[in-house]
Each structure stands twice: as C-alpha cells, then as structure tokens.
Write an enzyme that holds these catalytic residues in place. Structure first.
Site, PDB file in Angstrom:
ATOM      1  N   HIS A  23     -31.884  15.232  19.017  1.00  0.00           N
ATOM      2  CA  HIS A  23     -32.358  15.072  17.639  1.00  0.00           C
ATOM      3  C   HIS A  23     -32.461  16.448  17.003  1.00  0.00           C
ATOM      4  CE1 HIS A  23     -35.315  12.814  14.761  1.00  0.00           C
ATOM      5  NE2 HIS A  23     -34.645  13.774  14.126  1.00  0.00           N
ATOM      6  N   HIS A  38     -30.941  18.442  13.391  1.00  0.00           N
ATOM      7  CA  HIS A  38     -30.139  18.500  12.166  1.00  0.00           C
ATOM      8  C   HIS A  38     -29.655  19.939  12.046  1.00  0.00           C
ATOM      9  CE1 HIS A  38     -31.833  14.593  10.756  1.00  0.00           C
ATOM     10  NE2 HIS A  38     -32.860  14.997  11.496  1.00  0.00           N
ATOM     11  N   HIS A  72     -32.961   7.084  12.277  1.00  0.00           N
ATOM     12  CA  HIS A  72     -34.358   7.514  12.151  1.00  0.00           C
ATOM     13  C   HIS A  72     -35.179   6.278  11.773  1.00  0.00           C
ATOM     14  CE1 HIS A  72     -32.735  11.531  12.012  1.00  0.00           C
ATOM     15  NE2 HIS A  72     -33.889  12.095  11.709  1.00  0.00           N
ATOM     16  N   GLU A  95     -40.860   6.995  11.700  1.00  0.00           N
ATOM     17  CA  GLU A  95     -41.393   8.362  11.550  1.00  0.00           C
ATOM     18  C   GLU A  95     -42.572   8.251  10.584  1.00  0.00           C
ATOM     19  OE1 GLU A  95     -38.710  11.107   9.607  1.00  0.00           O
ATOM     20  OE2 GLU A  95     -39.855  12.879  10.215  1.00  0.00           O
ATOM     21  N   ASP A 104     -35.598  18.570  15.963  1.00  0.00           N
ATOM     22  CA  ASP A 104     -35.459  18.081  14.583  1.00  0.00           C
ATOM     23  C   ASP A 104     -34.917  19.162  13.638  1.00  0.00           C
ATOM     24  OD1 ASP A 104     -35.478  16.066  12.706  1.00  0.00           O
ATOM     25  OD2 ASP A 104     -37.650  16.011  12.412  1.00  0.00           O
TER      26      ASP A 104
HETATM   27  N1  ADE Z   1     -33.515  15.035   7.681  1.00  0.00           N
HETATM   28  C1  ADE Z   1     -33.776  16.197   8.317  1.00  0.00           C
HETATM   29  N2  ADE Z   1     -34.899  16.068   9.039  1.00  0.00           N
HETATM   30  C2  ADE Z   1     -35.356  14.800   8.870  1.00  0.00           C
HETATM   31  C3  ADE Z   1     -36.454  14.058   9.351  1.00  0.00           C
HETATM   32  N3  ADE Z   1     -37.370  14.586  10.175  1.00  0.00           N
HETATM   33  N4  ADE Z   1     -36.612  12.784   8.928  1.00  0.00           N
HETATM   34  C4  ADE Z   1     -35.734  12.245   8.097  1.00  0.00           C
HETATM   35  N5  ADE Z   1     -34.674  12.879   7.620  1.00  0.00           N
HETATM   36  C5  ADE Z   1     -34.475  14.158   8.006  1.00  0.00           C
HETATM   37 ZN    ZN Z   2     -34.593  14.049  12.107  1.00  0.00          ZN
END
Ligand code: ADE
Ligand code: ZN
Length: 336
Positions: A14, A16, A194, A197, A275
């Site tokens: 996970h 980005h 996702h 969250e 993340d």
């Molecule tokens: N894009 C980048 N980080 C994210 C996250 N934690 N939740 C949703 N979209 C994202």
């Molecule tokens: Zn994410």
C-alpha cells in the site's frame, strides 16, 4: 531504527508513488519547471502537513503532484522511493499511481508510464527489487471518467498488474464503480480497493461483493462489524494497514488505540504499509517500528505482519514461497 525490523524481509502493498514526494524533491522540481509554490522552504512545507482528515490531506497531495511534469520526474520520484524501500528490507512492492490526476493536468499516460517503468527496470536490475504497478481510479470522479481511463490503460496492459480505487471515500461508495471493475476483471487484472478507512464497514463488504476485490486497502474499521471480521478471516482477505497514515489523518486518536494488534489476534491477514510516507512521517520500517512500540507487538507478531505482506501480494505462488523462505531464513539467523 531497530536493525531487526529494518532488515526484516517484507513486501510493501500500500504505497502511492505520488505520496513519496518529499519536500526537498517538491522544491527541486518546482524550480526546474518554474512553478510558483505557496511554500518557500522545507520547514514551511512540513508545517503545512498538518491534517484534520483524509480530504485535508488529499487537497495538498493533488496540489503537490503538479511539479511532476515529464518522464524524468516520474522516474526520479520512483527511483528515490525504490532506494528507500530497498534500504528498509522491501523485496517486493505493489505500488499505486493515480492516472486521472496526471491526465487532468494535460500529461499523457506515456509520460507517467515510461518514467515509472524505467525506474522499475533499474530497481530490478540494480537492487533485485520486484515492483508491480497498480493504477487507481479516483472515486471522487465519475465512473465514466474511470471507464475512459481504463480504456487508455489497456495500451499499457503488459506493465499493469491490477487496478485499485482511492481518494475521498465518504460519499463515494464502491457500488459507483461496478462496471469499470467488471471490465478490469474480464481483462484478467487483479483488484484491490481502499475501503473502511473513513468509510463504514459496509464499504468493505461492497468492495468484496460488487467489485470482487481480492484485498482491501486500510480496512481499519472492519472490527466494528463482527460478521464482516469473521468473513475476512474465513476468506483470508488481506488488509493493507497503514498505521502512521491513520494517525496523521486522525482515523485513530493515537497509535496505542490502533486496531492492528487486534486484527492479528482475530486471525485477519493484516500487513503494515506506508501509504504516503512523505506526508505521514515515515516509510515502511518506520511504520513497523512505531506500531510495534505503541502496541507492544511481539517478535512473533512483527514476523507475522511481514509474512502477511508476502501472502497478500499479487506475486505468483512460487515467488511468494521463495520470499517466505527468505523471511524464515532471516528469522532463524537473527533469533537463534
Ligand atoms: N490517495 C493517496 N492516499 C490515500 C489514502 N490514504 N486514502 C485514499 N486515497 C488516497
Ligand atoms: Zn492509500
């Protein structure tokens, strides 16, 4: 940094790539492209990274990526991350990127893809780091936009492993994206989303039932629903948990309250990930360490988190087995 944790063989599931844009890199690329930023120093940027929820982070995250303009920028960004990941024991990474956020700014997918792929090839050759690329659909945009993006991505089918779903969760349920994920599955792509969250546990269920997600990104709210928790255990659904992200975005009030240890105790296949590390104060081993300290994770729990990371990856069964063997040898060597 604890040496055992740092060198523990692990997979990052996970991450980005746009979330690895460090303040010094942001300033360097803004200067290169003559872009005026609302910040003038690393200190000012760090002070702006003070978030109240997911949306307050996303606003800054989308703004920051405006400095990524050409193939070299994407290469440099990914290469910097691969070096950090390698130094923190990562053997394999399934990484996300957000095509729509770049297309909207007038970039082509070739620019993004060529830059990332060059860095992936170099990482494989120079560090034996394996990397899979996963474009995500932005859930605050329409499904038509996701469908257009998916059609564009088909040209890059050979270098794409799967598709994900990210961005503003509340108000944008997985059900909005059934058609595009159905097309992605028909083309043989792996699916992740996702969910849970900030959104409710029902979004995790929808991701499994409607999008046929094979794993869930975050999923931290799953324990609110006992039936769902039992299902995640029974069906061995991997959850890619990101403790420092949850802390920075106020999903949890403090790390001592984080549900990660409970998830493992229930038998959920939870892993530890970073993340958007440039924004949340740490890369993968920093997440292992912070979470381990706050929750008093035992060595066995820490190793289980690493094991779950390989188990939950999109690697094939033989490669997974080889990485798990490496993990076992490492633990034999360092614990006995
Ligand atoms: N894009 C980048 N980080 C994210 C996250 N934690 N939740 C949703 N979209 C994202
Ligand atoms: Zn994410």
């Amino acid at each position: 940094m604890n040496q055992f944790i740092n060198q523990l063989p692990k997979a990052e599931l996970h991450l980005h790539i746009e979330g690895t844009l460090e303040p010094d890199f942001l300033l360097e690329k803004a200067k290169k492209h003559l872009i005026t930023l609302p910040f003038h120093s690393i200190n000012e940027i760090q002070q702006a990274y003070n978030f109240s929820n997911l949306q307050s982070f996303l606003d800054i995250y989308y703004q920051g990526m405006a400095v990524l303009r050409d193939e070299t920028d994407f290469h440099d960004l990914a290469w910097r991350y691969f070096q950090k990941a390698h130094a923190q024991g990562v053997l394999h990474a399934d990484i996300f990127f957000d095509p729509q956020a770049h297309i909207e700014r007038g970039l082509t997918l070739d620019t993004v893809s060529d830059g990332l792929c060059n860095a992936v090839e170099k990482a494989k050759k120079e560090m034996r780091l394996s990397v899979f690329l996963i474009p995500c659909f932005l859930r605050h945009l329409s499904e038509d936009s996701a469908l257009d993006t998916f059609a564009m991505c088909l040209k890059f089918k050979k270098v794409i492993t799967g598709f994900g779903l990210d961005s503003s969760e509340v108000g944008n349920p997985p059900s909005k994206f059934q058609k595009v994920f159905s097309q992605a599955r028909q083309e043989g792509f792996r699916i992740t989303a996702h969910a849970g969250e900030e959104g409710p546990p029902s979004f995790i269920e929808q991701s499994l039932d409607l999008l046929h997600a094979e794993r869930i990104d975050h999923g931290v709210r799953c324990l609110e629903d006992e039936k769902l928790t039992n299902r995640l255990v029974r069906e061995k659904i991997p959850l890619t948990v990101c403790p420092l992200s949850n802390l920075k975005l106020k999903v949890v009030n403090n790390l001592q309250e984080h549900p990660f240890k409970k998830m493992l105790a229930c038998g959920i296949m939870a892993s530890i990930n970073s993340d958007d590390p440039a924004y949340f104060g740490g890369y993968i081993a920093d997440n292992f360490e912070a979470c381990g300290t706050a929750l008093s994770l035992t060595k066995a729990e820490t190793i289980l988190a690493a094991r779950n990371s390989f188990m939950g990856s999109f690697l094939d069964a033989n490669t997974k087995a080889a990485y798990l063997q490496k993990l076992e040898s490492y633990c034999d060597e360092h614990l006995n």
